[in-house]
Write a protein that holds these residues in place. Structure first.
Motif, mmCIF file in Angstrom:
data_model
loop_
_atom_site.group_PDB
_atom_site.id
_atom_site.type_symbol
_atom_site.label_atom_id
_atom_site.label_comp_id
_atom_site.label_asym_id
_atom_site.label_seq_id
_atom_site.Cartn_x
_atom_site.Cartn_y
_atom_site.Cartn_z
ATOM 1 N N SER A 189 0.819 -1.218 0.000
ATOM 2 C CA SER A 189 0.000 0.000 0.000
ATOM 3 C C SER A 189 0.848 1.262 0.000
ATOM 4 O O SER A 189 0.304 2.381 -0.015
ATOM 5 C CB SER A 189 -0.945 0.003 1.205
ATOM 6 N N PHE A 192 -0.210 3.914 -2.621
ATOM 7 C CA PHE A 192 -1.209 4.924 -2.259
ATOM 8 C C PHE A 192 -0.535 6.108 -1.560
ATOM 9 O O PHE A 192 -0.853 7.269 -1.824
ATOM 10 C CB PHE A 192 -2.221 4.339 -1.266
ATOM 11 N N THR A 214 -6.354 -2.345 0.795
ATOM 12 C CA THR A 214 -6.530 -0.966 0.335
ATOM 13 C C THR A 214 -7.113 0.001 1.365
ATOM 14 O O THR A 214 -6.930 1.214 1.242
ATOM 15 C CB THR A 214 -7.458 -0.949 -0.898
ATOM 16 N N GLN A 218 -6.370 3.967 1.589
ATOM 17 C CA GLN A 218 -7.410 4.809 0.996
ATOM 18 C C GLN A 218 -7.768 5.946 1.938
ATOM 19 O O GLN A 218 -7.964 7.088 1.502
ATOM 20 C CB GLN A 218 -8.654 3.981 0.675
ATOM 21 N N GLU A 222 -7.520 9.840 0.793
ATOM 22 C CA GLU A 222 -8.705 10.711 0.806
ATOM 23 C C GLU A 222 -8.538 11.869 1.772
ATOM 24 O O GLU A 222 -8.951 12.998 1.463
ATOM 25 C CB GLU A 222 -9.946 9.889 1.129
ATOM 26 N N GLN A 227 -8.363 10.894 -4.323
ATOM 27 C CA GLN A 227 -9.528 10.054 -4.567
ATOM 28 C C GLN A 227 -9.086 8.622 -4.859
ATOM 29 O O GLN A 227 -8.038 8.406 -5.471
ATOM 30 C CB GLN A 227 -10.318 10.553 -5.783
ATOM 31 N N VAL A 228 -9.924 7.675 -4.441
ATOM 32 C CA VAL A 228 -9.748 6.272 -4.809
ATOM 33 C C VAL A 228 -11.068 5.836 -5.427
ATOM 34 O O VAL A 228 -12.065 5.660 -4.727
ATOM 35 C CB VAL A 228 -9.377 5.395 -3.602
ATOM 36 N N ASN A 246 -11.674 -6.563 -4.402
ATOM 37 C CA ASN A 246 -12.041 -5.249 -4.927
ATOM 38 C C ASN A 246 -12.224 -5.293 -6.438
ATOM 39 O O ASN A 246 -11.568 -6.087 -7.121
ATOM 40 C CB ASN A 246 -10.909 -4.239 -4.655
ATOM 41 N N VAL A 251 -6.194 5.332 -8.055
ATOM 42 C CA VAL A 251 -5.837 6.278 -7.003
ATOM 43 C C VAL A 251 -5.366 7.558 -7.690
ATOM 44 O O VAL A 251 -4.417 7.536 -8.473
ATOM 45 C CB VAL A 251 -4.735 5.717 -6.091
#
Length: 267
Positions: A189, A192, A214, A218, A222, A227-228, A246, A251
């Motif tokens: 991750s 991200f 995620t 996430q 955010e 945004q995801v 998912n 992302v």
């Protein structure tokens, strides 16, 4: 629920889990295969046990879903408004290959959305935090947190992060449509988080992930202003279907392009 009060105890818990992982990392550890053929080590299990015990003590009324535990039936968990979603060691392949790009992920889901997330990198002793109403920050060791924010505008070439382990034809086709790109492969991750702190523009995920992979990151993205999004433009959501996998997603940091419109046909 006062989410801000969770920051210090969950950061500390993630760091403790990270120390448990590093104790295994320093040994000649064994690797097993789970039912889906993904690798499992004693580090995954040690981290899992530490996090579950810590969360049970901190918030005994909130249920927990962990990658290293059985997934509760959907007719049970669909009744939950709020629950912890954890990946005790995200990036086990990176752990096994000893490249340092693995994380501890702890997220709080409320009404299908990740409202709080901590992503800890044990090797770097670096922690990313996203807390609804309190923004996103990164901490190096015991240093005070530094606020982070996605980039205001994309660069040329576009800075793209992608999976080190799951690159495929769909991603290659997307990169071709983007034009001039600087593609950096990365594990776990962490991808991200690089978008969240403005060091990359986008992370297109056109391959398999699970919800525990995620959720925490996430929350960081955010709360950093990013945004995801699923490929239909809706935010990636949680515990809304029986399966834990998912859909494909994107992302997004800066919004100066319609990144989804550039997807290849069939995505």
């Amino acid at each position: 629920m006062n989410l801000e009060k969770l920051i210090e105890p969950i950061v500390a818990l993630a760091a403790e889990a990270g120390q448990a992982i590093l104790r295994v990392y320093a040994t000649e550890f064994d690797v097993q295969a789970k039912s889906d053929e993904s690798p499992l080590t004693q580090a995954d299990l040690a981290s899992h046990r530490r996090i579950v015990a810590g969360l049970a003590g901190l918030t005994p009324e909130i249920p927990i879903i962990s990658e290293e535990d059985g997934l509760p039936p959907f007719d049970v968990r669909s009744q939950w408004q709020r629950y912890w979603l954890i990946d005790p060691l995200d990036g086990t392949k990176e752990f096994v290959s000893r490249n340092g790009e693995f994380t501890v992920n702890i997220a709080l889901i409320d009404t299908h959305r990740p409202v709080f997330g901590v992503v800890h990198l044990p090797v770097q002793n670096r922690t990313y935090i996203g807390c609804q109403g309190h923004g996103a920050q990164v901490r190096a060791g015991d240093q005070p947190g530094v606020p982070i924010r996605v980039a205001d505008a994309s660069r040329q070439p576009v800075r793209v992060v992608g999976s080190r382990s799951h690159r495929g034809a769909s991603l290659d086709a997307y990169l071709e449509r983007l034009g001039d790109t600087d593609m950096v492969p990365m594990g776990s991750s962490l991808k991200f988080c690089v978008v969240a702190e403005g060091e990359a523009d986008i992370y297109p995920r056109l391959g398999p992930t699970s919800e525990w992979d995620t959720a925490a990151a996430q929350a960081v993205v955010e709360q950093a202003g990013g945004q995801v999004l699923e490929l239909d433009g809706k935010p990636l959501s949680y515990n809304a279907k029986p399966e834990i996998l998912n859909p494909h997603f994107m992302v997004i940091g800066p919004v100066d392009h319609d990144w989804l419109a550039l997807l290849p046909d069939g995505e």
